[in-house]
Structures are given as structure tokens and as C-alpha cells.
Design an enzyme around this catalytic site. Structure first.
Site, PDB file in Angstrom:
ATOM      1  N   THR A  71       0.841  -1.192   0.000  1.00 39.80           N
ATOM      2  CA  THR A  71       0.000   0.000   0.000  1.00 39.80           C
ATOM      3  C   THR A  71       0.879   1.245   0.000  1.00 39.80           C
ATOM      4  O   THR A  71       2.103   1.159  -0.116  1.00 39.80           O
ATOM      5  CB  THR A  71      -0.998  -0.031   1.176  1.00 39.80           C
ATOM      6  N   LYS A  75       3.285   1.362  -3.755  1.00 39.67           N
ATOM      7  CA  LYS A  75       2.625   0.620  -4.841  1.00 39.67           C
ATOM      8  C   LYS A  75       3.340   0.765  -6.181  1.00 39.67           C
ATOM      9  O   LYS A  75       3.303  -0.146  -7.004  1.00 39.67           O
ATOM     10  CB  LYS A  75       1.167   1.079  -5.000  1.00 39.67           C
ATOM     11  N   ASP A 111      -6.591  -3.729  -6.903  1.00 35.68           N
ATOM     12  CA  ASP A 111      -7.360  -2.483  -6.743  1.00 35.68           C
ATOM     13  C   ASP A 111      -8.221  -2.274  -7.989  1.00 35.68           C
ATOM     14  O   ASP A 111      -9.354  -1.811  -7.903  1.00 35.68           O
ATOM     15  CB  ASP A 111      -6.434  -1.272  -6.587  1.00 35.68           C
ATOM     16  N   GLY A 135      -6.519  12.343  -7.994  1.00 35.63           N
ATOM     17  CA  GLY A 135      -5.379  11.518  -7.605  1.00 35.63           C
ATOM     18  C   GLY A 135      -4.941  10.590  -8.721  1.00 35.63           C
ATOM     19  O   GLY A 135      -5.737   9.804  -9.229  1.00 35.63           O
ATOM     20  N   ALA A 136      -3.666  10.676  -9.107  1.00 37.60           N
ATOM     21  CA  ALA A 136      -3.130   9.833 -10.174  1.00 37.60           C
ATOM     22  C   ALA A 136      -1.977   8.981  -9.658  1.00 37.60           C
ATOM     23  O   ALA A 136      -1.125   8.546 -10.412  1.00 37.60           O
ATOM     24  CB  ALA A 136      -2.673  10.698 -11.350  1.00 37.60           C
ATOM     25  N   GLY A 138      -0.864   5.605  -6.901  1.00 35.87           N
ATOM     26  CA  GLY A 138      -1.110   4.163  -6.941  1.00 35.87           C
ATOM     27  C   GLY A 138      -2.571   3.788  -7.052  1.00 35.87           C
ATOM     28  O   GLY A 138      -2.962   3.023  -7.943  1.00 35.87           O
ATOM     29  N   ASP A 159      -4.530  15.933 -10.510  1.00 34.20           N
ATOM     30  CA  ASP A 159      -3.553  15.569  -9.487  1.00 34.20           C
ATOM     31  C   ASP A 159      -2.739  16.801  -9.157  1.00 34.20           C
ATOM     32  O   ASP A 159      -2.519  17.661 -10.025  1.00 34.20           O
ATOM     33  CB  ASP A 159      -2.635  14.447  -9.999  1.00 34.20           C
ATOM     34  N   THR A 198      -6.928   9.735  -3.516  1.00 34.67           N
ATOM     35  CA  THR A 198      -5.799  10.269  -2.731  1.00 34.67           C
ATOM     36  C   THR A 198      -5.948   9.858  -1.273  1.00 34.67           C
ATOM     37  O   THR A 198      -7.032   9.428  -0.861  1.00 34.67           O
ATOM     38  CB  THR A 198      -5.774  11.814  -2.764  1.00 34.67           C
ATOM     39  N   PRO A 199      -4.883  10.016  -0.454  1.00 35.57           N
ATOM     40  CA  PRO A 199      -5.024   9.750   0.986  1.00 35.57           C
ATOM     41  C   PRO A 199      -5.689  10.899   1.752  1.00 35.57           C
ATOM     42  O   PRO A 199      -5.820  10.809   2.973  1.00 35.57           O
ATOM     43  CB  PRO A 199      -3.576   9.564   1.469  1.00 35.57           C
TER      44      PRO A 199
END
Length: 285
Positions: A71, A75, A111, A135-136, A138, A159, A198-199
Site C-alpha cells: 500500500t 505501490k 485495486d 489523484g493519479a 497508486g 492531481d 488520494t489519501p
């Protein structure tokens, strides 16, 4: 024959921070449900460089691992360190599952398969687009490849690092309509779906990748983060009546696909879902 004394299957997760991970609970419960024993080890390695990652990966086979998940933030960084990649992992350019067989490491990406299955379950066989994908990295890349499987969906990618978004768009050229947008607002203008890859919003972060005023009731909104289950983004979406999908579905489906790769056994969806719910919503009181 009693299997009680058989050595447990050794699995794990490489990433950081991973204390909140539901993966140990899901994989150990799945193993139990099919009559196996598994031990799933959290391998929390903050800030590992290429050499440290290589050392770690080269130890998996000798220690006896059947496989590991990967993770954030590794990744993409594990790719050059593996012996082989599945076509799916190669297409995404990111790996979340490594199968260890006869000393060789093969990278897969569940995923992608997991997100596609989760999306169909949540929003039906033809999710509506255009889809704004934030988000681009992992997860974002895996989601983009998953969305590309649905006919006629335009993916609008944004991103913080535009070069990353451009690279994903280039990789998918010819397979899907992917447009790189300069801002979240531009990506959401007229969008029917929104995905956070994204996180942002993952504890302890309390932010949202999408300002609430950009969301509309007719949209569907999905989040890859599941800690917390109801991220600020999903709370905002639910408040205005948009359809939502939490990170629970992606987490369960990517784990089901990974378990099948690790063990060669059909993973029991019910057992994994129950384990996820126990791990992520601890008992009250």
C-alpha cells in the site's frame, strides 16, 4: 487429516502508516472460513528507499511468505524490484499484491478488479460519467484503469502533480477517454461521478479533496479511503443527497481477489465483509 498443526500461511502488508489496516482481520478470517490458517503480518516501514525495499522483498521467500499486499507509499516503487508483473499490474503501473512462488515475486493489481466490481455493486452495471478522479498515484491509476473498462465513460483526472496525471492519460490513450484537468473545480464541472483516489481524508487528516460546494445531489461519490469509513468528502456528499460508496467495498473486493491469488482458493465474501466490519467499527462501549 487434521489441519490444526499445519504451518499457517504467512501473508503481510508493506506500507506506512498501516496501523488502521483491516487486511489482517480480512485475510485471517477468510483463511479460517476455508479451513486454512493464516498469519497476516503488518510490515510498517516508513520512508524505505529502493535498497531497503529490495532487501525486504528479497527476504519474503526465505522467511516463507506466500504473498504480501503493498500500500501507500510503495505501490509504484516496488515495480522494478519484482520478477514478473501480471498484465493488469503492468497496465496500471502499480502493484498492491505480490505473490511469492518458488522464490519468484509476481506483482498484481487487485485495486483495479476490486474497484470495478465494487462500482457495479454500488451503482449498477453502467455507472454514469463523466467521472472526476482526484489523484493519479497508486490507487488513482488503478481506478482510472477500472473506469476505462466501462464503455463511454470520460475520466477527468486531476492531481497536485500534473505530470502524474498526464502520464496516466498517455498510458490509457486508445483505451479510454481521459482528460487531464487543471483543477478539481474543472474536473467536477458537469461530472456525474466523483472518486477520491488520494489519501486526503484518511485519519489523522480531516481534509477533503473536493470542496463541498462543488458537489451536486445527482452525482455518485466514491472514496478509496476507509479510515474513517465516512470521510469528510462522503459526509458532504450524503448531506446533499448524493449517492455514495465508502472505501469498504474497494477494501473487501481487492482483498477477495488478493486472497484468491495468495491461496488459489475462492475467497469467502461473507467472512471477509464481517471481518472488515469488526475491524473498522469496533464494538461500542
Amino acid at each position: 487429516m487434521a489441519h490444526g498443526h499445519a504451518r499457517p500461511i504467512l501473508l503481510g502488508l508493506i506500507g506506512s502508516p498501516i496501523a488502521h489496516s483491516a487486511s489482517p482481520a480480512m485475510h485471517e478470517a477468510a483463511a479460517e472460513a476455508v479451513g486454512l490458517r493464516a498469519h497476516y503480518q503488518l510490515i510498517d516501514v516508513p520512508g524505505a528507499d529502493g535498497a531497503q525495499l529490495r532487501t525486504l522483498l528479497s527476504a519474503l521467500a526465505p522467511i516463507g511468505f506466500s504473498g504480501v499486499n503493498v500500500t501507500f507509499p510503495y505501490k509504484e516503487r516496488v515495480l522494478p524490484l519484482l520478477d514478473d508483473l501480471s498484465p493488469g499490474a503492468r497496465a496500471v503501473g502499480a502493484v498492491n499484491t505480490i505473490v511469492v512462488r518458488d522464490g519468484r515475486l509476481t506483482g498484481h493489481n487487485t485495486d483495479t478488479t476490486g474497484f470495478a466490481r465494487a462500482l457495479i455493486e454500488a451503482f449498477g452495471p453502467r455507472p454514469e460519467g463523466p467521472v472526476a478522479l482526484v489523484g493519479a498515484g497508486g490507487v488513482g491509476k488503478a481506478v482510472a484503469v477500472a473506469l476505462a473498462q466501462f464503455e463511454g465513460i470520460e475520466v477527468r483526472l486531476v492531481d497536485a502533480d500534473p505530470a502524474k496525471a498526464e502520464a496516466v492519460a498517455a498510458a490509457l490513450a486508445g483505451h479510454a477517454a481521459v482528460r487531464v484537468c487543471g483543477s478539481v473545480a474543472a474536473a467536477l464541472d458537469g461530472a456525474r461521478g466523483v472518486v477520491n483516489g488520494t489519501p486526503v481524508g484518511m485519519l489523522p487528516d480531516r481534509g477533503t479533496p473536493v470542496p463541498a460546494e462543488l458537489l451536486r445531489p445527482g452525482m455518485w461519490v466514491a472514496d478509496a479511503v476507509y479510515s474513517p469509513l465516512w470521510t469528510p468528502l462522503l459526509v458532504d456528499a450524503a448531506r446533499i443527497g448524493a449517492r455514495t460508496m465508502t472505501g469498504r467495498e474497494l477494501a473487501i473486493h481487492q482483498a477477495l481477489d488478493a486472497f484468491a491469488l495468495f491461496t488459489g482458493r475462492e475467497a469467502p465474501a461473507e467472512a471477509m465483509a464481517r471481518a472488515f466490519d469488526r475491524a473498522v467499527t469496533p464494538p461500542a462501549g
